[in-house]
Enzyme design. Structure first.
Site, PDB file in Angstrom:
ATOM      1  N   LYS A  35     -25.860 -10.628  -4.443  1.00  0.00           N
ATOM      2  CA  LYS A  35     -24.869 -10.725  -3.321  1.00  0.00           C
ATOM      3  C   LYS A  35     -25.702 -10.223  -2.039  1.00  0.00           C
ATOM      4  CE  LYS A  35     -21.526  -7.853  -2.041  1.00  0.00           C
ATOM      5  NZ  LYS A  35     -21.550  -7.405  -0.579  1.00  0.00           N
ATOM      6  N   ASP A  62     -23.108 -12.913   1.798  1.00  0.00           N
ATOM      7  CA  ASP A  62     -21.958 -11.997   2.221  1.00  0.00           C
ATOM      8  C   ASP A  62     -21.972 -11.546   3.603  1.00  0.00           C
ATOM      9  OD1 ASP A  62     -19.514 -10.645   2.175  1.00  0.00           O
ATOM     10  OD2 ASP A  62     -20.434  -8.751   1.367  1.00  0.00           O
ATOM     11  N   LYS A  64     -19.700 -12.290   6.196  1.00  0.00           N
ATOM     12  CA  LYS A  64     -18.248 -12.366   6.641  1.00  0.00           C
ATOM     13  C   LYS A  64     -18.075 -12.855   8.114  1.00  0.00           C
ATOM     14  CE  LYS A  64     -17.117  -8.149   4.026  1.00  0.00           C
ATOM     15  NZ  LYS A  64     -18.535  -8.011   3.111  1.00  0.00           N
ATOM     16  N   ASP A  67     -16.074 -15.813  14.326  1.00  0.00           N
ATOM     17  CA  ASP A  67     -16.380 -16.242  15.570  1.00  0.00           C
ATOM     18  C   ASP A  67     -15.268 -17.223  15.963  1.00  0.00           C
ATOM     19  OD1 ASP A  67     -17.819 -16.588  18.021  1.00  0.00           O
ATOM     20  OD2 ASP A  67     -19.446 -15.447  17.043  1.00  0.00           O
ATOM     21  N   THR A 119     -10.687  -3.879   2.233  1.00  0.00           N
ATOM     22  CA  THR A 119     -10.101  -2.766   1.391  1.00  0.00           C
ATOM     23  C   THR A 119     -10.237  -1.424   2.389  1.00  0.00           C
ATOM     24  OG1 THR A 119     -12.275  -2.475   0.350  1.00  0.00           O
ATOM     25  CG2 THR A 119     -10.431  -3.665  -0.651  1.00  0.00           C
ATOM     26  N   ARG A 210     -23.438  -0.012  -6.736  1.00  0.00           N
ATOM     27  CA  ARG A 210     -24.116   1.093  -7.260  1.00  0.00           C
ATOM     28  C   ARG A 210     -23.959   1.516  -8.689  1.00  0.00           C
ATOM     29  NH1 ARG A 210     -20.668   4.080  -2.508  1.00  0.00           N
ATOM     30  NH2 ARG A 210     -19.215   2.340  -3.138  1.00  0.00           N
TER      31      ARG A 210
HETATM   32  O1  C5P Z   1     -21.703  -0.162  -4.878  1.00  0.00           O
HETATM   33  P1  C5P Z   1     -20.427  -0.868  -4.937  1.00  0.00           P
HETATM   34  O2  C5P Z   1     -20.211  -1.652  -6.128  1.00  0.00           O
HETATM   35  O3  C5P Z   1     -19.076  -0.171  -4.386  1.00  0.00           O
HETATM   36  O4  C5P Z   1     -20.521  -2.307  -4.046  1.00  0.00           O
HETATM   37  C1  C5P Z   1     -19.295  -3.223  -3.665  1.00  0.00           C
HETATM   38  C2  C5P Z   1     -19.614  -4.249  -2.872  1.00  0.00           C
HETATM   39  O5  C5P Z   1     -18.701  -5.040  -2.498  1.00  0.00           O
HETATM   40  C3  C5P Z   1     -20.395  -3.702  -1.337  1.00  0.00           C
HETATM   41  O6  C5P Z   1     -21.344  -4.736  -1.024  1.00  0.00           O
HETATM   42  C4  C5P Z   1     -19.193  -3.791  -0.705  1.00  0.00           C
HETATM   43  O7  C5P Z   1     -19.605  -4.120   0.857  1.00  0.00           O
HETATM   44  C5  C5P Z   1     -18.404  -5.227  -1.148  1.00  0.00           C
HETATM   45  N1  C5P Z   1     -17.029  -5.068  -0.924  1.00  0.00           N
HETATM   46  C6  C5P Z   1     -16.182  -4.147  -1.075  1.00  0.00           C
HETATM   47  N2  C5P Z   1     -14.662  -4.148  -0.686  1.00  0.00           N
HETATM   48  C7  C5P Z   1     -14.393  -5.402  -0.016  1.00  0.00           C
HETATM   49  C8  C5P Z   1     -15.480  -6.457   0.206  1.00  0.00           C
HETATM   50  C9  C5P Z   1     -16.540  -6.098  -0.276  1.00  0.00           C
HETATM   51  O8  C5P Z   1     -16.561  -2.907  -1.670  1.00  0.00           O
HETATM   52  N3  C5P Z   1     -13.389  -5.658   0.211  1.00  0.00           N
END
Ligand code: C5P
Length: 232
Positions: A35, A62, A64, A67, A119, A210
């Protein structure tokens, strides 16, 4: 056929192309898709996306998009030319915008998904931007709108997967972030699920950042998640 590994999308949330390239080197063959979000895209640009695709990997772009319909259609068309496998827009951009985005997709090889409610929002913060009702109601309404506009699916948190599946049917793609393998730190994610629980609830793809990026051995961390999805 979708294998458990295909379902794993790793979020390349790193600062620069050198770090991202090193992570792709370590993870190629261990995950289903990479991603590329706003952080690394702003730093490394479309050339980095082309590079990942040229080495045979799949990319979820990604960015998003949100526009006017004509501009979003142009952006989706550019994403199609890059050769990405997944691209997303904000459902809050409205049905006309999503229809324009769907209309700009190349005939094959790319799917378009929509973000419903981020979220990071809660009912109170939705109220401050003029969206009334519960988060669940907004997610359901926007997921149905996305499907009506022709989107292939939505991004949904673990808590929303079941309601989206129920509202939009079995063929609608659900991509789920907020995944935390057993024993890993939550970081700033508040609504989390394990990889297996998210897929059991109906997610088609899980997005993990992460817990893989910060692991001592990222490939081993990815393999462990795939094993969990395989049920062994
Ligand atoms: O590090 P982590 O596992 O929390 O990363 C989650 C990924 O998913 C990040 O790139 C974050 O921007 C993305 N994301 C999220 N919640 C959303 C949409 C995307 O955590 N609703």
């Amino acid at each position: 056929m979708t294998t458990p590994r295909d379902r794993l999308i790793v979020a390349l949330d790193v600062q620069d192309a050198t770090t991202a390239r090193a992570m792709v080197d370590r993870l190629a063959g261990h995950v289903g898709m990479f991603k590329v979000g706003t952080q690394i895209f702003t730093a490394a640009g479309p050339d980095f996306v082309r590079e990942v695709i040229a080495r045979g990997e799949k990319v979820f772009l990604d960015l998003k998009f949100h526009d006017i319909p004509n501009t979003v259609a142009g952006a989706v068309s550019s994403a199609g030319q890059l050769g990405v496998s997944l691209v997303d827009v904000h459902a809050l951009g409205g049905k006309d915008m999503m229809e324009a985005a769907v209309g700009a997709l190349p005939a094959t090889g790319i799917r378009l998904i929509a973000i419903t409610i981020l979220t990071s929002h809660e009912e109170e913060t939705l109220g401050t931007i003029g969206v009334s009702g519960s988060v669940a109601d907004s997610v359901r309404r926007l997921a149905v709108l996305s499907r009506e506009a022709g989107a292939d699916g939505v991004v949904a948190s673990p808590q929303e997967v079941a309601l989206v599946r129920e509202a939009c049917g079995p063929d609608f793609l659900i991509v789920t972030p907020g995944i935390r393998p057993v024993g890993s730190s939550r970081g700033d994610q508040s609504r989390t699920a394990t990889p297996a629980a998210a897929v059991a609830a109906g997610a088609d793809y899980i997005v993990v950042g992460r817990p893989i990026l910060e692991a001592t051995d990222p490939a081993a961390a990815a393999d462990a998640i795939v094993r969990e999805l395989t049920g062994r």
